[in-house]
Write a protein that holds these residues in place. Structure first.
Motif, PDB file in Angstrom:
ATOM      1  N   PRO A  70       0.824  -1.207   0.000  1.00 50.69           N
ATOM      2  CA  PRO A  70       0.000   0.000   0.000  1.00 50.69           C
ATOM      3  C   PRO A  70       0.864   1.264   0.000  1.00 50.69           C
ATOM      4  O   PRO A  70       1.905   1.298   0.644  1.00 50.69           O
ATOM      5  CB  PRO A  70      -0.803  -0.101   1.301  1.00 50.69           C
ATOM      6  N   GLY A  71       0.400   2.250  -0.751  1.00 47.49           N
ATOM      7  CA  GLY A  71       1.135   3.522  -0.797  1.00 47.49           C
ATOM      8  C   GLY A  71       2.021   3.664  -2.024  1.00 47.49           C
ATOM      9  O   GLY A  71       2.484   4.750  -2.335  1.00 47.49           O
ATOM     10  N   ILE A  72       2.260   2.531  -2.730  1.00 46.55           N
ATOM     11  CA  ILE A  72       3.150   2.606  -3.894  1.00 46.55           C
ATOM     12  C   ILE A  72       2.340   2.556  -5.182  1.00 46.55           C
ATOM     13  O   ILE A  72       1.451   1.711  -5.335  1.00 46.55           O
ATOM     14  CB  ILE A  72       4.171   1.436  -3.891  1.00 46.55           C
ATOM     15  N   SER A  73       2.636   3.474  -6.114  1.00 44.68           N
ATOM     16  CA  SER A  73       2.114   3.320  -7.468  1.00 44.68           C
ATOM     17  C   SER A  73       3.305   3.312  -8.429  1.00 44.68           C
ATOM     18  O   SER A  73       4.370   3.843  -8.110  1.00 44.68           O
ATOM     19  CB  SER A  73       1.105   4.412  -7.810  1.00 44.68           C
ATOM     20  N   VAL A  74       3.103   2.647  -9.564  1.00 46.55           N
ATOM     21  CA  VAL A  74       4.213   2.464 -10.513  1.00 46.55           C
ATOM     22  C   VAL A  74       3.807   3.019 -11.872  1.00 46.55           C
ATOM     23  O   VAL A  74       2.710   2.734 -12.363  1.00 46.55           O
ATOM     24  CB  VAL A  74       4.591   0.967 -10.632  1.00 46.55           C
ATOM     25  N   VAL A  75       4.688   3.822 -12.457  1.00 40.21           N
ATOM     26  CA  VAL A  75       4.484   4.320 -13.821  1.00 40.21           C
ATOM     27  C   VAL A  75       5.430   3.533 -14.724  1.00 40.21           C
ATOM     28  O   VAL A  75       6.637   3.525 -14.502  1.00 40.21           O
ATOM     29  CB  VAL A  75       4.797   5.839 -13.911  1.00 40.21           C
ATOM     30  N   SER A  76       4.855   2.846 -15.723  1.00 39.09           N
ATOM     31  CA  SER A  76       5.674   1.982 -16.587  1.00 39.09           C
ATOM     32  C   SER A  76       5.913   2.570 -17.973  1.00 39.09           C
ATOM     33  O   SER A  76       6.822   2.135 -18.670  1.00 39.09           O
ATOM     34  CB  SER A  76       5.001   0.621 -16.764  1.00 39.09           C
ATOM     35  N   GLU A  77       5.051   3.488 -18.378  1.00 40.25           N
ATOM     36  CA  GLU A  77       5.147   4.042 -19.743  1.00 40.25           C
ATOM     37  C   GLU A  77       5.721   5.451 -19.699  1.00 40.25           C
ATOM     38  O   GLU A  77       5.180   6.310 -18.997  1.00 40.25           O
ATOM     39  CB  GLU A  77       3.747   4.120 -20.373  1.00 40.25           C
ATOM     40  N   MET A  78       6.787   5.663 -20.447  1.00 39.95           N
ATOM     41  CA  MET A  78       7.367   7.010 -20.525  1.00 39.95           C
ATOM     42  C   MET A  78       8.214   7.115 -21.779  1.00 39.95           C
ATOM     43  O   MET A  78       8.622   6.106 -22.340  1.00 39.95           O
ATOM     44  CB  MET A  78       8.203   7.297 -19.282  1.00 39.95           C
ATOM     45  N   SER A  79       8.463   8.358 -22.199  1.00 39.98           N
ATOM     46  CA  SER A  79       9.324   8.577 -23.355  1.00 39.98           C
ATOM     47  C   SER A  79      10.308   9.676 -22.995  1.00 39.98           C
ATOM     48  O   SER A  79      10.095  10.404 -22.014  1.00 39.98           O
ATOM     49  CB  SER A  79       8.482   9.006 -24.555  1.00 39.98           C
ATOM     50  N   PRO A  80      11.383   9.811 -23.761  1.00 39.89           N
ATOM     51  CA  PRO A  80      12.332  10.884 -23.453  1.00 39.89           C
ATOM     52  C   PRO A  80      11.653  12.250 -23.428  1.00 39.89           C
ATOM     53  O   PRO A  80      12.000  13.115 -22.623  1.00 39.89           O
ATOM     54  CB  PRO A  80      13.344  10.810 -24.606  1.00 39.89           C
ATOM     55  N   ALA A  81      10.655  12.438 -24.297  1.00 36.96           N
ATOM     56  CA  ALA A  81       9.994  13.747 -24.372  1.00 36.96           C
ATOM     57  C   ALA A  81       9.044  13.988 -23.206  1.00 36.96           C
ATOM     58  O   ALA A  81       8.772  15.127 -22.843  1.00 36.96           O
ATOM     59  CB  ALA A  81       9.228  13.858 -25.687  1.00 36.96           C
ATOM     60  N   SER A  82       8.515  12.910 -22.604  1.00 38.84           N
ATOM     61  CA  SER A  82       7.471  13.100 -21.591  1.00 38.84           C
ATOM     62  C   SER A  82       7.969  12.951 -20.160  1.00 38.84           C
ATOM     63  O   SER A  82       7.306  13.399 -19.221  1.00 38.84           O
ATOM     64  CB  SER A  82       6.335  12.089 -21.819  1.00 38.84           C
ATOM     65  N   ILE A  83       9.130  12.327 -19.968  1.00 36.32           N
ATOM     66  CA  ILE A  83       9.479  11.895 -18.603  1.00 36.32           C
ATOM     67  C   ILE A  83       9.608  13.051 -17.605  1.00 36.32           C
ATOM     68  O   ILE A  83       9.143  12.939 -16.465  1.00 36.32           O
ATOM     69  CB  ILE A  83      10.728  10.974 -18.585  1.00 36.32           C
ATOM     70  N   THR A  84      10.168  14.175 -18.022  1.00 35.24           N
ATOM     71  CA  THR A  84      10.348  15.252 -17.034  1.00 35.24           C
ATOM     72  C   THR A  84       8.998  15.790 -16.564  1.00 35.24           C
ATOM     73  O   THR A  84       8.810  16.038 -15.368  1.00 35.24           O
ATOM     74  CB  THR A  84      11.220  16.405 -17.590  1.00 35.24           C
ATOM     75  N   GLU A  85       8.052  15.936 -17.513  1.00 32.90           N
ATOM     76  CA  GLU A  85       6.733  16.425 -17.105  1.00 32.90           C
ATOM     77  C   GLU A  85       5.998  15.381 -16.263  1.00 32.90           C
ATOM     78  O   GLU A  85       5.305  15.729 -15.303  1.00 32.90           O
ATOM     79  CB  GLU A  85       5.913  16.805 -18.323  1.00 32.90           C
ATOM     80  N   GLN A  86       6.141  14.110 -16.621  1.00 28.50           N
ATOM     81  CA  GLN A  86       5.499  13.047 -15.830  1.00 28.50           C
ATOM     82  C   GLN A  86       6.035  13.059 -14.394  1.00 28.50           C
ATOM     83  O   GLN A  86       5.271  12.926 -13.437  1.00 28.50           O
ATOM     84  CB  GLN A  86       5.770  11.676 -16.463  1.00 28.50           C
ATOM     85  N   ILE A  87       7.349  13.200 -14.263  1.00 29.00           N
ATOM     86  CA  ILE A  87       7.957  13.209 -12.923  1.00 29.00           C
ATOM     87  C   ILE A  87       7.482  14.433 -12.140  1.00 29.00           C
ATOM     88  O   ILE A  87       7.070  14.333 -10.983  1.00 29.00           O
ATOM     89  CB  ILE A  87       9.508  13.170 -13.012  1.00 29.00           C
ATOM     90  N   THR A  88       7.510  15.582 -12.785  1.00 29.45           N
ATOM     91  CA  THR A  88       7.082  16.814 -12.108  1.00 29.45           C
ATOM     92  C   THR A  88       5.639  16.683 -11.644  1.00 29.45           C
ATOM     93  O   THR A  88       5.291  17.071 -10.522  1.00 29.45           O
ATOM     94  CB  THR A  88       7.231  18.023 -13.064  1.00 29.45           C
ATOM     95  N   HIS A  89       4.796  16.115 -12.500  1.00 28.71           N
ATOM     96  CA  HIS A  89       3.391  15.912 -12.135  1.00 28.71           C
ATOM     97  C   HIS A  89       3.282  14.967 -10.925  1.00 28.71           C
ATOM     98  O   HIS A  89       2.527  15.237  -9.984  1.00 28.71           O
ATOM     99  CB  HIS A  89       2.629  15.351 -13.345  1.00 28.71           C
ATOM    100  N   ALA A  90       4.062  13.890 -10.949  1.00 29.82           N
ATOM    101  CA  ALA A  90       3.995  12.906  -9.852  1.00 29.82           C
ATOM    102  C   ALA A  90       4.420  13.510  -8.517  1.00 29.82           C
ATOM    103  O   ALA A  90       3.933  13.096  -7.458  1.00 29.82           O
ATOM    104  CB  ALA A  90       4.866  11.693 -10.185  1.00 29.82           C
ATOM    105  N   THR A  91       5.314  14.500  -8.545  1.00 30.85           N
ATOM    106  CA  THR A  91       5.745  15.114  -7.278  1.00 30.85           C
ATOM    107  C   THR A  91       4.577  15.820  -6.583  1.00 30.85           C
ATOM    108  O   THR A  91       4.599  16.008  -5.375  1.00 30.85           O
ATOM    109  CB  THR A  91       6.886  16.155  -7.476  1.00 30.85           C
ATOM    110  N   GLU A  92       3.552  16.169  -7.374  1.00 29.93           N
ATOM    111  CA  GLU A  92       2.409  16.882  -6.779  1.00 29.93           C
ATOM    112  C   GLU A  92       1.536  15.977  -5.914  1.00 29.93           C
ATOM    113  O   GLU A  92       0.874  16.442  -5.007  1.00 29.93           O
ATOM    114  CB  GLU A  92       1.563  17.527  -7.884  1.00 29.93           C
ATOM    115  N   TYR A  93       1.504  14.685  -6.227  1.00 29.61           N
ATOM    116  CA  TYR A  93       0.642  13.794  -5.445  1.00 29.61           C
ATOM    117  C   TYR A  93       1.421  12.706  -4.689  1.00 29.61           C
ATOM    118  O   TYR A  93       0.818  11.798  -4.126  1.00 29.61           O
ATOM    119  CB  TYR A  93      -0.447  13.162  -6.337  1.00 29.61           C
ATOM    120  N   SER A  94       2.761  12.782  -4.695  1.00 30.64           N
ATOM    121  CA  SER A  94       3.557  11.756  -4.013  1.00 30.64           C
ATOM    122  C   SER A  94       4.459  12.403  -2.964  1.00 30.64           C
ATOM    123  O   SER A  94       4.913  13.530  -3.148  1.00 30.64           O
ATOM    124  CB  SER A  94       4.479  11.033  -4.996  1.00 30.64           C
ATOM    125  N   ASP A  95       4.712  11.665  -1.881  1.00 33.80           N
ATOM    126  CA  ASP A  95       5.687  12.158  -0.903  1.00 33.80           C
ATOM    127  C   ASP A  95       7.100  11.953  -1.432  1.00 33.80           C
ATOM    128  O   ASP A  95       8.004  12.740  -1.166  1.00 33.80           O
ATOM    129  CB  ASP A  95       5.498  11.420   0.429  1.00 33.80           C
TER     130      ASP A  95
END
Ligand SMILES: Nc1ncnc2c1ncn2[C@@H]1O[C@H](COP(=O)(O)OP(=O)(O)O)[C@@H](O)[C@H]1O
Ligand SMILES: [Mg+2]
Length: 234
Positions: free
Chosen positions: A55-80
């Motif tokens: 519990p508490g862990i979610s996993v992102v499996s799909e990413m591309s060089p173009a999307s990864i920085t935005e995906q990570i930045t977005h994840a920081t908003e809802y993750s500790d």
């Protein structure tokens, strides 16, 4: 919240194991963790699909060089904590992920080959620091060490690191069956059955000390808006 990436240009250094151990330890303390599984072998995504969950862990499996920085930045908003498990090579996903990391952990196994893989990542970090004009905090964790003895190979890795002025964690990740078994049974070390897996108590103690040392270093650094520069090359 902090982004912690695991990188070493060599496969088999213990990146995925170190990343999962940190994630499960942090989740066991009630924190929300998002893991980015950028390892083409997808061990963490496979672990996530096992029936025993964490519990508490979610996993992102799909990413591309173009999307990864935005995906990570977005994840920081809802993750500790955001934890990124990278491929054992130098590519655009690795460069982009390192650029948005608050802490880069370089796992190094006690062999000279591995020290060279780690040295490549340290060179890449230095290059990126120049491009983004800020420091990228990093440290080394020695992995798969023998609980009983310090081998000659391990001593030579430690000597190499001390000449480079590198921050090395005091706690190495010891070679233990329990760390491998997580990928088979799912969940965290707390879920492993001590009557089936040997050395679970020692593994738990090792993982807790290791995670505490990482968390001490993982503090969110305010980012400049520079990371889009890497997109154009994708
Ligand atoms: N501390 C450890 N104890 C036991 N086995 C380990 C440990 N660290 C890594 N391994 C094993 O070594 C292999 C490579 O480790 P892995 O974490 O996948 O490295 P990487 O992600 O750097 O390629 C895997 O089979 C893994 O189970
Ligand atoms: Mg891996």
């Amino acid at each position: 919240m902090p982004v912690i990436s695991f990188a070493n240009a060599k496969g088999g250094a213990g990146k995925t194991t170190a990343a999962l151990l940190l994630a499960t330890e942090v989740a066991a303390r009630g924190k929300r963790v998002t893991i980015f599984d950028a390892d083409p072998q997808k061990w963490i995504s496979k672990w996530f699909e096992l029936p025993r969950t964490c519990p508490g862990i979610s996993v992102v499996s799909e990413m591309s060089p173009a999307s990864i920085t935005e995906q990570i930045t977005h994840a920081t908003e809802y993750s500790d904590y955001v934890i990124v498990d990278l491929e054992g090579t130098e590519n655009l996903i690795v460069a982009n992920a390192l650029s948005v990391s608050d802490l880069v952990v370089v796992p190094i196994q006690g062999s000279s080959m591995d020290a060279r893989g780690g040295a490549k990542i340290l060179t890449l970090i230095k290059k990126l620091e120049k491009i983004v004009r800020q420091d990228i905090k990093h440290c080394v964790v020695l992995t798969r060490t023998n609980a009983a003895v310090t081998t000659r190979a391990m001593k030579s890795v430690q000597e190499f690191l001390s000449t480079q002025n590198i921050d090395v964690l005091m706690t190495p990740i010891v070679e233990r069956a329990a760390f491998r078994d997580l990928f088979e049974f799912g969940g965290g070390l707390a879920n492993l059955d001590a009557s089936v897996v040997s050395g679970v108590a020692k593994a738990r103690e090792n993982a807790a000390l290791y995670a505490a040392e990482i968390l001490e270093r993982a503090i969110t650094v305010p980012k400049k808006r520079w990371y889009n520069i890497f997109k154009r090359a994708s």
